[in-house]
Structure formats: C-alpha cells, structure tokens
Enzyme design. Structure first.
Site, short mmCIF file in Angstrom:
data_model
loop_
_atom_site.label_atom_id
_atom_site.label_comp_id
_atom_site.label_asym_id
_atom_site.label_seq_id
_atom_site.Cartn_x
_atom_site.Cartn_y
_atom_site.Cartn_z
CE LYS A 81 5.08 96.98 55.31
NZ LYS A 81 4.53 97.28 53.88
NE ARG A 137 14.45 98.08 56.20
CZ ARG A 137 13.38 97.72 55.80
NH1 ARG A 137 12.34 98.27 56.96
NH2 ARG A 137 12.76 97.27 55.01
CD GLU A 151 4.14 93.00 50.47
OE1 GLU A 151 5.44 93.07 50.92
OE2 GLU A 151 3.50 92.06 50.40
P1 ATP Z 1 8.42 96.17 56.43
O1 ATP Z 1 9.65 95.37 56.91
O2 ATP Z 1 8.04 97.39 57.51
O3 ATP Z 1 7.23 95.64 56.00
P2 ATP Z 1 9.25 96.96 53.87
O4 ATP Z 1 10.30 97.29 53.39
O5 ATP Z 1 8.75 95.59 53.66
O6 ATP Z 1 9.01 97.34 55.41
P3 ATP Z 1 7.54 98.20 52.00
O7 ATP Z 1 5.87 98.49 51.93
O8 ATP Z 1 7.84 97.35 51.08
O9 ATP Z 1 7.99 97.72 53.31
O10 ATP Z 1 8.13 99.44 51.92
C1 ATP Z 1 7.94 100.47 50.92
C2 ATP Z 1 9.15 101.38 50.72
O11 ATP Z 1 9.27 102.04 52.08
C3 ATP Z 1 10.41 100.47 50.09
O12 ATP Z 1 10.81 101.49 49.24
C4 ATP Z 1 11.28 100.48 51.51
O13 ATP Z 1 12.33 100.42 51.17
C5 ATP Z 1 10.75 101.73 52.27
N1 ATP Z 1 10.84 101.46 53.75
C6 ATP Z 1 10.41 100.55 54.41
N2 ATP Z 1 10.81 100.52 55.61
C7 ATP Z 1 11.77 101.54 55.77
C8 ATP Z 1 12.50 102.20 56.91
N3 ATP Z 1 12.53 101.68 57.96
N4 ATP Z 1 13.32 103.44 56.50
C9 ATP Z 1 13.32 103.71 55.17
N5 ATP Z 1 12.70 103.35 54.17
C10 ATP Z 1 11.57 102.25 54.46
MG MG Z 2 7.87 93.84 54.16
MG MG Z 3 8.82 95.40 50.49
#
Ligand code: ATP
Ligand code: MG
Ligand code: MG
Length: 555
Positions: A270, A260, A33
């Site tokens: 983020k 994760r 995202e």
């Molecule tokens: P955040 O909470 O940091 O915003 P998010 O999952 O909302 O994380 P996204 O931009 O949606 O962030 O993540 C893109 C991809 O990366 C998704 O497939 C997500 O599952 C993966 N991802 C995000 N954070 C991690 C992590 N800490 N370890 C492994 N994969 C991750």
């Molecule tokens: Mg997020």
């Molecule tokens: Mg997400």
C-alpha cells in the site's frame, strides 16, 4: 469431500476438528489496516478467510486494524467495505481494534503490576542499539528494573498526554537474550499525537501491532488467525502476550501463516501504491492500471474473475510470484461467457459499397452472445458507407493477408460479402476511401447459397451515418519489469512504463452502445473486452479496455 482439494490451512482446521475442536467455535477475521485501498493480494486473504467461513459455516469478522492514526483515514475504511461487499462476501461483525483500546490499556496496567512490562525513557535509536544481534544477546535498558509503581505512574501520565511523542514507551519484559529478536522486550505502546478517525483525541498512546492483534483476536474469540509468512517470527510473541491475559475458560486463538500473494509486473504494498497516487503516476487508487480491487473493477474485472483467480492461484506455504496472465485468463474466461458482442471501430477508414442503394438503411441482427443460448440479438443498422479498421485493409494483401484487399472478398460480420474494387487517395497517397461492391444474395442468415459461401475473413464495421462516438482507453502493464520492487539498487519507480495508457479520442461504435450501462460488459468484436468508465458523461462515453481476446503478451 476428498482431502486432495483442501489447502494446507484447511488441513490444519480439519486436524483441529478431528482432535475435538468444536466446529461451532470456528471463527475467522479479515484484518485490514485502513491506510490504503485493498489490492489483489488482499483478495487472497479475503477469499481464504471468507471462504473458510462459508465452508465451515463460521462467522468472519471484518476487523479494522486501526492502531496508527497518522496513516489511517475514514476514506479507506469506506473503500475497504465497498470492495469486500463487491467481491460478494458478508462479514458477521464490523470490528475495530480501536474499540479495544480501553481493554488493552487495562491489560497493560495489569502486566506492569505483574512485573511483565515497564516504561522505558530512551530514544528509539538507543533501544535499537541495545537489541543485539540474532547470535548475541541484547543489553537491558537501564529502566528495565525501575519500580513497578514508577512505571504505573509514568504509563498513566503517558496516557494523559503529559509527554511529547518519542519520549517514553511501554515495553514488555520478556527476554533480552531470546534468539527471537521479537522477544527482546518489544514495545507495546508509543506516544502519537495525531487525531484518530474514530477515537478522535481521546488517546495519545497507541498499541503496537503485536500487542493489539492477538488480543483483538482473543476479544473476538477468533479461532484461527491467519496472516502472511513475514509474521511467522512474531508467533512466539503472539502466544506470549496471550499467556499474560488468557482466561482458560475462553477460546485461545492461534496464529497460522500462509504465503503472500505476489503478482508479476506490479507492486502490491500500500505504501508503494500510495506513492503512485501521490506522484500522479496514476489518476488515483482506482486507476484501471492499479492492482487494487477498485482499479480492477474500473478496468472491467468481475467479482467472479477475482474469486476464480484466488482459487486457481491457491494458498501457498512458501513465497512465490503469480503470473499476471493467470489473472487475465480468469477475466477473459468470465467475459467470454457473459459479455454482449458489439461492433466498434477504433482506427477508422471509410468504405463505400458502390452498388448499394444511396440513402438506404437496413436493420440487421447481431447475436448478443454465442456462448449463451438465450441471450438473443440486437439490431444493427447497415448502409452504403461504413467504417472498418485501417489495419483490416491493404491494397495488395498478398497470400497471407486474410482481410480486405483489392480483388478479394471478405464478409462483413452479420451482413454481406464484399469485394475490394478501388481506392481513393489524397495527394500524399493516404487512403481516403475504399470502394467495394457487395453480393446482395449473401446476407448472413438469409439461407441462400451465397450466404453460406466461405470467404477468407470476417471484418467488423459500423455504419457511418448511424455510429456514435466514444473515447476509448487502452492499457498496457504499469511496469516494464517483471518484479519492479525486487531490485536492490533501483526503486520500483524507475520501471514505470511510460506508455501504459493509450487514449483513442474518437472511436466509432454501433448505436446500440448509446444505452451502455456502468455494470455491462461488452466484447468489441475482434478487439477485446470493454466496459464503460465512470468518467463517462452525457454525450461523452468513455470505455476502458479490460483485456484483449487472446494472450498477446508472449509475442
Ligand atoms: P501492505 O504491505 O500492502 O500494506 P499489509 O499486510 O500491511 O499489506 P493489511 O491491511 O495489514 O496490509 O492486510 C490485511 C490482511 O491482508 C492481513 O491479514 C494481511 O496478511 C493480508 N494481506 C496483505 N497483503 C497480502 C498479500 N499480498 N497476499 C495475501 N495476503 C495479504
Ligand atoms: Mg502495511
Ligand atoms: Mg498489516
């Protein structure tokens, strides 16, 4: 390849292939995202998905999950692309969930017509109150059975911007008694009146994650949609949505979950990283203390080290925390192989070689990298007056001090053996100069007997007349707590390390470093690994310390 070395996702794929899934239909995606910069946790997902792409020669899409315009920006899209490319991966297609808004809308219309979705006219509080608990069923919305024609009309008017945000939502008609809370008539669309970085003001209804994600996978014909464990409970809904729109002649994506990546002594979400930026705890998303890819890059991390880290930390089925020292181990190993060895003095004290001719400069040679056979050497000027580190001298060192003291000998790196003779002090007793004598026959590499002589220690140094100056920034952990966001009563903000940045305004470097470039990596001998910071301007060099030579954290 032996199956021992496969991670469990690869096992799943191998099993699918063994059951007849055609390898040429394998397709993956990385779906960020664009609401912030990528961090080291994302790197796990990037390395997993793009790694699978390389392994199975399958395309990997970069898909921006841009369904919430109130948090998303073009700046983040650009940063994400830059970071993935820097890590060395190539996406097959650059995709956007927003490219599918019309298709998603059309499918939603079809679902209303099929009596699988309805427009609800309640507040989010009312809807939440009706959800029930995992052990007791929810209560149906009074609008659940409104006529199909009425829902179609209202949904159309939602799209046309006739209603304020929060007034209406489109909900899937699933099962208010499902033991899976995500199945209790989840929201598919809400009204958001915000400018979208790509679709502008075209849309004011936006799809929820669950509705958009699986359908985007389906549009792109992604075979294995890999996400993190918290989406395990969403899988049933992912499948249910596909059931509503799926054409059996096409590939049906499946969602699989992995743990994760968490890292000790930092936060990874983020939202929290954005808070650090907005509250000026750090200088930006790419502050060298941030766990972001851009921060690590600025700190001096290499793509090799981050990919190696992802590899060693592995893909797990259960939540866990990886020790940050593993990440540091990976960069230290890489830089040991590749960094150019130089000399720099961070806390200088003046040293005078009393028996060395005044005004004479000698050009010595410093090996660029003993770990790399053909790395050669570079010139380093030597003269009568040098700087060494303050902590490398004690008047009376005692038995266990292997550096310079009065009456004892040490070697100056790639130069001569010197002996401490006397000190010059100011009225307050501070040492102004250390006076030494040198052995003219002891030059390193000269082949003489004296050059082979073993002494207790070797010190780095710079020639005062030839040195250039630089600002040097040293970093410590950004948080004092191993798991800053795992405390129920305290915010992660309470664990900020107030001393995570130490600025040395004026360090002295050998003149070779005047030509340092942004992507060059250096080992300042005996001090650690350093890289040039983009804050450097003509005549003002700024170096970041990437990591020390040894893991000193444990002491
Ligand atoms: P955040 O909470 O940091 O915003 P998010 O999952 O909302 O994380 P996204 O931009 O949606 O962030 O993540 C893109 C991809 O990366 C998704 O497939 C997500 O599952 C993966 N991802 C995000 N954070 C991690 C992590 N800490 N370890 C492994 N994969 C991750
Ligand atoms: Mg997020
Ligand atoms: Mg997400």
């Amino acid at each position: 390849e032996s199956t021992e070395s496969l991670n469990f996702i690869e096992h799943i794929i191998e099993e699918d292939l063994a059951n007849g899934f055609p390898q040429e239909k394998l397709r993956f995606r990385f779906p960020p995202e664009p609401n912030g910069y990528l961090h080291i946790g994302h790197a796990a997902s990037i390395c997993l998905n793009f790694g699978l792409g390389e392994k199975y020669e399958a395309p990997v899409n970069l898909r921006f999950d841009d369904t919430n315009p109130s948090k998303e920006e073009q700046e983040y899209v650009d940063a994400i692309k830059r970071d993935i490319a820097w890590l060395g991966f190539k996406w097959a297609n650059e995709c956007y969930a927003s490219d599918y808004f019309q298709q998603l809308y059309d499918w939603a219309l079809q679902m209303i017509k099929d009596d699988k979705a309805y427009v609800d006219h309640q507040t989010s509080e009312q809807i939440a109150a009706q959800k029930g608990t995992p052990t007791s069923p929810g209560t149906a919305s009074p609008f659940r059975n409104r006529p199909i024609a009425e829902s179609l009309d209202l949904f159309n008017r939602m799209k046309n911007g006739e209603f304020p945000a929060g007034s209406y939502v489109l909900r899937a008609k699933v099962d208010m008694a499902s033991p899976n809370m995500h199945m209790r008539d989840p929201i598919m669309y809400r009204i958001i009146n915000a400018h979208h970085h790509r679709t502008g003001d075209k849309w004011c209804i936006y799809p929820m994650y669950d509705w958009a994600h699986g359908e985007s996978d389906y549009v792109e014909q992604v075979s294995h949609s890999l996400c993190t464990l918290e989406f395990r409970a969403h899988r049933e809904l992912y499948d249910w949505y596909l059931d509503q729109i799926y054409d059996p002649s096409l590939l049906r994506p499946k969602q699989r979950e992995f743990a994760r990546r968490n890292l000790s002594y930092t936060v990874m979400s983020k939202r929290k990283l954005l808070e650090l930026v907005q509250k000026n705890i750090v200088s930006g998303w790419d502050d060298p203390r941030m766990p972001t890819i851009s921060g690590l890059r600025r700190r001096g991390y290499t793509p090799t080290s981050i990919r190696k880290f992802s590899d060693l930390a592995g893909i797990a089925k259960r939540d866990n925390v990886t020790d940050v020292s593993l990440l540091e181990f990976c960069i230290r190993e890489d830089l040991n192989q590749t960094a150019t060895r130089v000399m720099a003095v961070l806390n200088p004290v003046k040293l005078v070689i009393t028996n060395y001719p005044e005004g004479q400069t000698e050009i010595l040679h410093l090996e660029n990298n003993p770990e790399e056979a053909n790395s050669g050497s570079h010139e380093v000027p030597f003269s009568r007056e040098l700087y060494i580190e303050q902590e490398d001298f004690k008047e009376d060192g005692g038995k266990n001090f292997f550096r310079l003291s009065l009456g004892n000998e040490v070697r100056l790196k790639s130069a001569y053996i010197i002996k401490g003779e006397s000190v010059v002090k100011d009225a307050a007793g501070n040492i102004l100069e250390i006076h030494v004598t040198y052995d003219p026959d002891s030059r390193s590499g000269s082949g003489t007997e004296a050059s082979e002589r073993k002494v207790k220690g070797t010190l780095h140094w710079v020639s005062i007349a030839h040195a250039i100056t630089a600002e040097v920034r040293e970093y410590d952990r950004l948080f004092l707590d191993e798991a800053p966001d795992a405390h129920e009563e305290k915010s992660f903000m309470e664990f900020i390390n107030p001393n995570s940045l130490n600025v040395i305004k004026k360090a002295y470097l050998e003149p070779f470093l005047a030509n340092a470039t942004m992507d060059s990596k250096y080992q300042f001998q005996r001090l650690g690994y350093f890289t040039l910071d983009p804050d450097s301007k003509n005549g003002h060099l700024v170096f970041n310390k990437t990591v020390g030579l040894k893991d000193t954290w444990a002491k």
